[in-house]
Design a protein around this motif. Sequence first.
Motif, mmCIF file in Angstrom:
data_model
loop_
_atom_site.group_PDB
_atom_site.id
_atom_site.type_symbol
_atom_site.label_atom_id
_atom_site.label_comp_id
_atom_site.label_asym_id
_atom_site.label_seq_id
_atom_site.Cartn_x
_atom_site.Cartn_y
_atom_site.Cartn_z
ATOM 1 N N PRO A 105 0.819 -1.212 0.000
ATOM 2 C CA PRO A 105 0.000 0.000 0.000
ATOM 3 C C PRO A 105 0.859 1.270 0.000
ATOM 4 C CG PRO A 105 -0.742 -1.549 1.679
ATOM 5 C CD PRO A 105 0.570 -2.054 1.176
ATOM 6 N N ALA A 106 0.436 2.256 -0.780
ATOM 7 C CA ALA A 106 1.140 3.539 -0.826
ATOM 8 C C ALA A 106 0.322 4.615 -0.125
ATOM 9 C CB ALA A 106 1.422 3.935 -2.275
ATOM 10 N N ASP A 107 -0.365 4.229 0.930
ATOM 11 C CA ASP A 107 -1.208 5.134 1.708
ATOM 12 C C ASP A 107 -0.317 5.909 2.678
ATOM 13 O OD1 ASP A 107 -2.839 6.196 3.785
ATOM 14 O OD2 ASP A 107 -4.431 4.781 3.251
ATOM 15 N N THR A 108 -0.210 7.222 2.493
ATOM 16 C CA THR A 108 0.709 7.992 3.325
ATOM 17 C C THR A 108 0.209 8.141 4.762
ATOM 18 O OG1 THR A 108 -0.274 10.035 2.456
ATOM 19 C CG2 THR A 108 1.770 9.256 1.429
ATOM 20 N N ALA A 109 -1.106 8.027 4.987
ATOM 21 C CA ALA A 109 -1.606 8.050 6.366
ATOM 22 C C ALA A 109 -1.121 6.816 7.120
ATOM 23 C CB ALA A 109 -3.126 8.125 6.385
ATOM 24 N N LEU A 110 -1.190 5.652 6.455
ATOM 25 C CA LEU A 110 -0.642 4.427 7.048
ATOM 26 C C LEU A 110 0.855 4.556 7.265
ATOM 27 C CD1 LEU A 110 -2.423 1.498 5.159
ATOM 28 C CD2 LEU A 110 -2.492 1.954 7.609
ATOM 29 N N THR A 126 8.284 3.390 -9.388
ATOM 30 C CA THR A 126 9.202 3.875 -10.420
ATOM 31 C C THR A 126 8.868 5.312 -10.792
ATOM 32 O OG1 THR A 126 9.351 1.632 -11.305
ATOM 33 C CG2 THR A 126 10.117 3.422 -12.728
ATOM 34 N N ALA A 127 9.881 6.188 -10.713
ATOM 35 C CA ALA A 127 9.733 7.594 -11.109
ATOM 36 C C ALA A 127 8.499 8.227 -10.464
ATOM 37 C CB ALA A 127 9.668 7.718 -12.630
ATOM 38 N N GLU A 128 8.470 8.224 -9.125
ATOM 39 C CA GLU A 128 7.362 8.826 -8.379
ATOM 40 C C GLU A 128 7.884 9.943 -7.467
ATOM 41 O OE1 GLU A 128 3.589 6.018 -7.729
ATOM 42 O OE2 GLU A 128 5.301 5.488 -6.450
ATOM 43 N N PRO A 129 8.307 11.067 -8.026
ATOM 44 C CA PRO A 129 8.863 12.134 -7.182
ATOM 45 C C PRO A 129 7.863 12.700 -6.189
ATOM 46 C CG PRO A 129 8.531 12.890 -9.448
ATOM 47 C CD PRO A 129 8.349 11.401 -9.458
ATOM 48 N N SER A 130 6.580 12.718 -6.521
ATOM 49 C CA SER A 130 5.597 13.264 -5.581
ATOM 50 C C SER A 130 5.468 12.370 -4.353
ATOM 51 C CB SER A 130 4.240 13.446 -6.261
ATOM 52 O OG SER A 130 3.748 12.202 -6.748
ATOM 53 N N LEU A 131 5.486 11.045 -4.547
ATOM 54 C CA LEU A 131 5.449 10.135 -3.405
ATOM 55 C C LEU A 131 6.746 10.228 -2.615
ATOM 56 C CD1 LEU A 131 4.115 7.943 -1.718
ATOM 57 C CD2 LEU A 131 4.960 6.242 -3.359
ATOM 58 N N ALA A 132 7.873 10.340 -3.325
ATOM 59 C CA ALA A 132 9.163 10.496 -2.644
ATOM 60 C C ALA A 132 9.142 11.712 -1.726
ATOM 61 C CB ALA A 132 10.284 10.624 -3.676
#
Length: 272
Positions: free
Chosen positions: A55-60, A81-87
Amino acid sequence: MTGPGGQRPRRSLKERLAAGERLRGALFRLPSETLVEMAGVAGLDYVVIDCEHGPADTALLQSHLTAAAAQGIDVLVRVGTAEPSLALRCLDLGAAGLIHPHVDSAEDARRAVAASHYPPLGDRGFATYSRAGRFGTVTAADHVAAAAQTLVVAMVETERACAAADAIAGTPGVDAVLVGPADLAADCGFPGQETVQALMGRAHEAARAEGRAVMTIVPGEDGARAAERAGAQLILFNMAHVLMDTLRALARPGSAESTSPRQPLDAPHRAP
């Protein structure tokens, strides 16, 4: 710079690697703050939260980071891959570093570094009011100094990437190289283990030649010891495999399957 209550902050993973330490961590794909806490209580050096295959849930993720901080254990996050906003979000939440998958070239490596660091090394958006900046209570200078300790791990997962391992590892800002053996095997058409091992060895040699740490995923203690003998500084236990091995052994004590489980693709150091 001092931490809360005037206490000196613990050394970063980057500083510990520079000092020659061998560090052990656990890879979690299942969202569970309790598992993160248990890893800290057990004395592991770090955990990896997998936001690529999990999961890529930032609250978790924030809950996991809070649990880790309470136990004094660092958290690396594998982004997509290539996810600067998630980084950016992972670092603002307080991750100690990032693992970037599918780095196939020096250009990919430069993009990974750029997403992981503030200028001039990168182009991460600046903010001190995030959790990483203690909600605006640290100075900009102290926040930048702490952010400079962000660990950047480049994942090499294709034959092309292995061929470019020298350039990837030599990219300024890359701290460690991790070969993804499952993706590498798939990219090569699932050849024999010797082929995958040879490609992994080339990538590891390139990393060491550039003064970068080698991270290796292992299924258990035997694999960890083999990887450390081969020069890996960052050992990463695949906890899905560790847990399944344990559960199978409990379900069928003494059976051949529980003592000799199948060879996983992401466990190249496991003895046959």
